[in-house]
Scaffold this motif. Structure first.
Motif, PDB file in Angstrom:
ATOM      1  N   ASP A 104     -57.943 -22.050  30.674  1.00 30.39           N
ATOM      2  CA  ASP A 104     -58.617 -20.868  31.218  1.00 30.39           C
ATOM      3  C   ASP A 104     -60.039 -20.772  30.665  1.00 30.39           C
ATOM      4  O   ASP A 104     -60.247 -20.542  29.473  1.00 30.39           O
ATOM      5  CB  ASP A 104     -57.820 -19.617  30.849  1.00 30.39           C
ATOM      6  CG  ASP A 104     -58.272 -18.375  31.591  1.00 30.39           C
ATOM      7  OD1 ASP A 104     -59.468 -18.268  31.914  1.00 30.39           O
ATOM      8  OD2 ASP A 104     -57.431 -17.496  31.851  1.00 30.39           O
ATOM      9  N   ARG A 153     -62.249 -18.576  30.763  1.00 27.53           N
ATOM     10  CA  ARG A 153     -62.666 -17.299  30.195  1.00 27.53           C
ATOM     11  C   ARG A 153     -62.522 -17.259  28.684  1.00 27.53           C
ATOM     12  O   ARG A 153     -63.144 -16.407  28.024  1.00 27.53           O
ATOM     13  CB  ARG A 153     -61.862 -16.161  30.828  1.00 27.53           C
ATOM     14  CG  ARG A 153     -62.146 -15.956  32.305  1.00 27.53           C
ATOM     15  CD  ARG A 153     -61.165 -14.995  32.937  1.00 27.53           C
ATOM     16  NE  ARG A 153     -59.800 -15.518  32.935  1.00 27.53           N
ATOM     17  CZ  ARG A 153     -58.774 -14.899  33.493  1.00 27.53           C
ATOM     18  NH1 ARG A 153     -58.960 -13.739  34.104  1.00 27.53           N
ATOM     19  NH2 ARG A 153     -57.560 -15.443  33.470  1.00 27.53           N
ATOM     20  N   LEU A 177     -66.382 -21.097  35.621  1.00 24.98           N
ATOM     21  CA  LEU A 177     -64.955 -20.879  35.838  1.00 24.98           C
ATOM     22  C   LEU A 177     -64.279 -22.235  36.034  1.00 24.98           C
ATOM     23  O   LEU A 177     -64.942 -23.272  36.044  1.00 24.98           O
ATOM     24  CB  LEU A 177     -64.732 -19.969  37.047  1.00 24.98           C
ATOM     25  CG  LEU A 177     -65.453 -20.312  38.360  1.00 24.98           C
ATOM     26  CD1 LEU A 177     -64.817 -21.461  39.101  1.00 24.98           C
ATOM     27  CD2 LEU A 177     -65.504 -19.087  39.263  1.00 24.98           C
ATOM     28  N   GLN A 182     -58.379 -20.923  35.257  1.00 14.83           N
ATOM     29  CA  GLN A 182     -58.677 -19.498  35.410  1.00 14.83           C
ATOM     30  C   GLN A 182     -58.308 -19.011  36.804  1.00 14.83           C
ATOM     31  O   GLN A 182     -57.672 -17.961  36.960  1.00 14.83           O
ATOM     32  CB  GLN A 182     -60.169 -19.260  35.160  1.00 14.83           C
ATOM     33  CG  GLN A 182     -60.621 -17.846  35.466  1.00 14.83           C
ATOM     34  CD  GLN A 182     -62.117 -17.673  35.341  1.00 14.83           C
ATOM     35  OE1 GLN A 182     -62.783 -18.428  34.635  1.00 14.83           O
ATOM     36  NE2 GLN A 182     -62.671 -16.687  36.025  1.00 14.83           N
ATOM     37  N   ARG A 230     -54.554 -18.690  37.218  1.00 16.13           N
ATOM     38  CA  ARG A 230     -54.027 -17.491  36.565  1.00 16.13           C
ATOM     39  C   ARG A 230     -54.354 -16.235  37.366  1.00 16.13           C
ATOM     40  O   ARG A 230     -53.535 -15.328  37.492  1.00 16.13           O
ATOM     41  CB  ARG A 230     -54.584 -17.377  35.146  1.00 16.13           C
ATOM     42  CG  ARG A 230     -53.798 -18.176  34.120  1.00 16.13           C
ATOM     43  CD  ARG A 230     -54.294 -17.918  32.728  1.00 16.13           C
ATOM     44  NE  ARG A 230     -53.423 -18.541  31.739  1.00 16.13           N
ATOM     45  CZ  ARG A 230     -53.720 -18.664  30.455  1.00 16.13           C
ATOM     46  NH1 ARG A 230     -54.878 -18.190  29.998  1.00 16.13           N
ATOM     47  NH2 ARG A 230     -52.882 -19.244  29.624  1.00 16.13           N
ATOM     48  N   GLU A 231     -55.577 -16.167  37.905  1.00 17.59           N
ATOM     49  CA  GLU A 231     -55.960 -15.003  38.692  1.00 17.59           C
ATOM     50  C   GLU A 231     -55.146 -14.908  39.981  1.00 17.59           C
ATOM     51  O   GLU A 231     -54.819 -13.809  40.426  1.00 17.59           O
ATOM     52  CB  GLU A 231     -57.456 -15.063  39.004  1.00 17.59           C
ATOM     53  CG  GLU A 231     -58.341 -14.871  37.776  1.00 17.59           C
ATOM     54  CD  GLU A 231     -59.804 -15.114  38.056  1.00 17.59           C
ATOM     55  OE1 GLU A 231     -60.637 -14.791  37.190  1.00 17.59           O
ATOM     56  OE2 GLU A 231     -60.141 -15.636  39.148  1.00 17.59           O
ATOM     57  N   GLN A 265     -56.358 -19.893  26.026  1.00 15.69           N
ATOM     58  CA  GLN A 265     -56.783 -20.967  26.928  1.00 15.69           C
ATOM     59  C   GLN A 265     -55.583 -21.660  27.576  1.00 15.69           C
ATOM     60  O   GLN A 265     -55.627 -21.993  28.773  1.00 15.69           O
ATOM     61  CB  GLN A 265     -57.610 -21.969  26.122  1.00 15.69           C
ATOM     62  CG  GLN A 265     -58.186 -23.137  26.884  1.00 15.69           C
ATOM     63  CD  GLN A 265     -58.819 -24.159  25.939  1.00 15.69           C
ATOM     64  OE1 GLN A 265     -58.629 -24.082  24.717  1.00 15.69           O
ATOM     65  NE2 GLN A 265     -59.546 -25.102  26.483  1.00 15.69           N
TER      66      GLN A 265
END
Length: 666
Positions: free
Chosen positions: A511, A513, A524, A528, A531-532, A632
């Motif tokens: 991830d 972020r 990005l 990520q 996961r979103e 992560q």
């Protein structure tokens, strides 16, 4: 504005201000001091990178953000007298000199102290004086100090430095065991009362001296903590949580990953593109998830048209003969290696026993680079199903043909000849192909999916090669969005029960972020985005190693070399795993598992990333980045020592290692 000034301003904006440093005086000082004058010889081009850099005497100059954050925490005023412990090259002292009235900097290495004096004098810093000595005992003859900053980590706060603070003075110092340091701020409220504040996790070199660490890494005799209770070290906690990995061909290896079998997407990383253990582990996990848990999509960080040739082979699909063997684009060893060959052979055999084509496991490419192959695939499909549309497509794609073999040159040409020169044409072609979806799908759904994805790829690739010369996050983000959208298209095409396994580098599947990618560079990645989109239905599994060998190049388009991987840095996550003492293990980082360990690991540390290129001589600033491992990844697979992959060659067919029909070789 000169180039160095532009770099300083960008460093302050991106690396420092965006991370929360707000003091305008500190930001102005950081914009003023020329960091390139304080780095080691030959390192000038990296002076404004977001990392520590090597200097003389085997020491380092601190990361710019850390310098700014410590100075801001010290609340320095224009009339203050400041002590810096660990002057190094003199950079932090120069920044302090722009803010404080008087600065004393103490350095134990005579060579560094001499060079720092010369640099500061050459730049006109008359209010900064560099002394040689043991910084842990301070400079009692110049005390009291309004502020003291320490640029190395001790076992605890040196008593002498606390005593040399003025009433109201601030001391900022890293403390703790190597690998688990925190930045401590001490404020002296009265002659005998001090307030301490924890400013978060940091990673510094050891503070050597009478009230710090001894040269051998033990506590100095004058600084022992009487009666202190022993706290478990991070490596000990990792060793306790680690689940040892059996042999790759042991069914128990795959079963260790049953905990992720209910996910829609399982993303499997790699810390380098050229490490055999990463490929073998991912292959073992993939075989288990395909055979026992219904995963039918294996999607890899590779070009769609090349992977399509492998997919036709593993799913026993008819198709046109490729003009050239797949995966000819550099670097060949990523997919044309013995470990991938073994997986592909297994997938073909597995699918051979499955009568329903929709239940066979497929091999797909997510990446964006092979624009030339994608154009050929779109035109070939249209020639067969709609020759009239093929002619229109040829006209639309015509503007791209000069750059198909070396598409990166298209970016340079597009900047000269107009930003959107081909964008409208290729997007129109993509839309035209998708608009005929129902008609084409009636004839051959698999072929349509292939052609439609190639059309999307050409549109994305045109934008990618056009914007890559701007630098920054835009081209990276376009590429990872394209890969995620390709994955999403595959899942949609295969139905609501479809499940996918993704093979990509840690930089793509962890991830973003929770790394410098997202926190500093606004980048990005697939992890990520998964996961979103999927939440808990996505599992992100990273891989790492301490040392060994790796297949990599020195320069882009360079020949493959087998290089020795340097032992991991002591301020990295990799060193914590090495020090745990278990040679191969799975570390479950999922929320609710090993929460005490997750909290300790949540302190940002360095993590190593080796891609196509590996340059051991510049490893710190070329291959390390800050990350928060338990955020992560959901799990981490560790191999203490690993070996380079073996690329395929003619000798494998001669020995019968690959079958005559194998698509990797001519």
């Amino acid at each position: 504005m000169r180039d160095e000034e532009q770099q300083r301003h960008r460093m302050v904006e991106v690396q420092i201000a965006r991370r929360g440093v707000r003091d305008p005086v500190v930001l102005a000082a950081m914009r003023t001091v020329p960091r390139e004058r304080f780095v080691g010889a030959g390192m000038e081009e990296f002076a404004y990178a977001d990392s520590a850099l090597p200097i003389e005497a085997d020491q380092t100059i601190s990361q710019p953000y850390i310098v700014a954050a410590m100075i801001e925490a010290a609340e320095i005023g224009p009339d203050d007298c400041v002590l810096e412990v660990g002057a190094g090259s003199g950079y932090a002292a120069a920044v302090l000199g722009r803010i404080a009235g008087t600065v004393f900097a103490i350095e134990r290495h005579e060579t560094l102290a001499r060079l720092a004096r010369e640099r500061l004098a050459a730049l006109g810093y008359s209010n900064v004086e560099v002394r040689i000595g043991d910084g842990t005992v301070g400079l009692p003859e110049e005390a009291p100090f309004d502020a003291i900053l320490v640029s190395a980590g001790g076992p605890d706060v040196p008593r002498a430095l606390k005593e040399q603070l003025a009433i109201g003075g601030r001391l900022v110092v890293p403390v703790g065991e190597p690998g688990s340091q925190t930045l401590c701020k001490v404020t002296r409220r009265s002659a005998g009362r001090y307030e301490e504040e924890d400013l978060g996790a940091v990673a510094f070199v050891p503070l050597i001296g009478a009230q710090g660490w001894a040269e051998d890494g033990s506590r100095a005799a004058s600084n022992h903590l009487a009666g202190a209770s022993r706290k478990r070290s991070l490596p000990e906690m990792i060793a306790e949580a680690a689940e040892p990995l059996p042999a790759f061909d042991d069914p128990a290896f795959g079963r260790l990953f049953d905990r992720f079998a209910d996910r829609r997407v399982v993303l499997l990383g790699e810390a380098s593109h050229g490490t055999a253990e990463f490929y073998r582990a991912r292959a073992a996990i993939t075989r288990h998830l395909v055979e026992h848990h219904g995963f039918t999509i294996v999607a890899v960080e590779a070009d769609w048209p090349d992977a399509a040739a492998i997919d036709r082979y593993v799913r026993h699909r008819p198709g046109r003969e490729a003009a050239e063997p797949p995966f000819q684009r550099f670097p060949e060893w990523m997919w044309r290696n013995t470990e991938v060959a073994a997986l592909v052979a297994w997938m073909r055999g597995h699918n051979d026993g499955i009568a329903d084509p929709d239940r066979r496991a497929g091999f797909y490419g997510l990446d964006i680079y092979n624009m030339r192959g994608s154009i050929a695939a779109v035109l070939d499909y249209l020639d067969r199903v709609d020759p009239e549309a093929a002619q229109v497509a040829r006209e639309r794609y015509g503007c791209l043909t000069p750059w198909q073999r070396d598409p990166a040159t298209y970016g340079r040409s597009a900047l000269r000849r107009g930003y959107a020169e081909c964008e409208e044409a290729v997007i129109a072609q993509c839309r035209a192909l998708l608009a005929r979806k129902l008609d084409y799908a009636r004839e051959d759904g698999d072929s349509f999916l292939d052609a439609a994805q190639n059309a999307r790829l050409v549109a994305s690739a045109e934008r990618y090669y056009r914007i890559m010369y701007y630098g920054g996050a835009e081209s990276w983000n376009l590429r990872d969005r394209h890969m995620f959208e390709t994955l999403q298209n595959l899942l949609d095409a295969k139905g609501p029960d479809a499940k996918a396994i993704v093979w990509a580098h840690n930089s793509h599947i962890g991830d973003a972020r929770h790394t410098d990618m997202g926190a500093v560079r606004d980048e990005l990645n697939i992890g990520q985005l998964c996961r979103e989109r999927f939440g808990r239905e996505a599992a992100l599994i990273g891989f790492g190693t301490h040392t060994g060998t790796v297949a990599a190049a020195t320069d882009w388009d360079g020949a493959m070399e087998v290089k020795r991987v340097l032992p991991s840095r002591r301020d990295s996550y990799e060193r914590l795993c090495h020090d745990a003492g278990t040679p191969r293990f799975l570390l479950d980082l999922s929320p609710g598992r090993h929460e005490a360990l997750r909290r300790r690991l949540a302190e940002p540390r360095l993590e190593r990333f080796i891609g196509v290129i590996y340059r051991p001589e510049t490893e710190l600033w070329s291959h390390y980045s800050q990350a928060v491992l338990p955020e992560q990844f959901d799990a981490y697979v560790w191999f203490d020592e690993a070996q380079a992959v073996t690329p395929l060659g003619p000798e494998h067919r001669a020995r019968g290692t690959v079958p005559d029909t194998y698509p990797f070789e001519e």
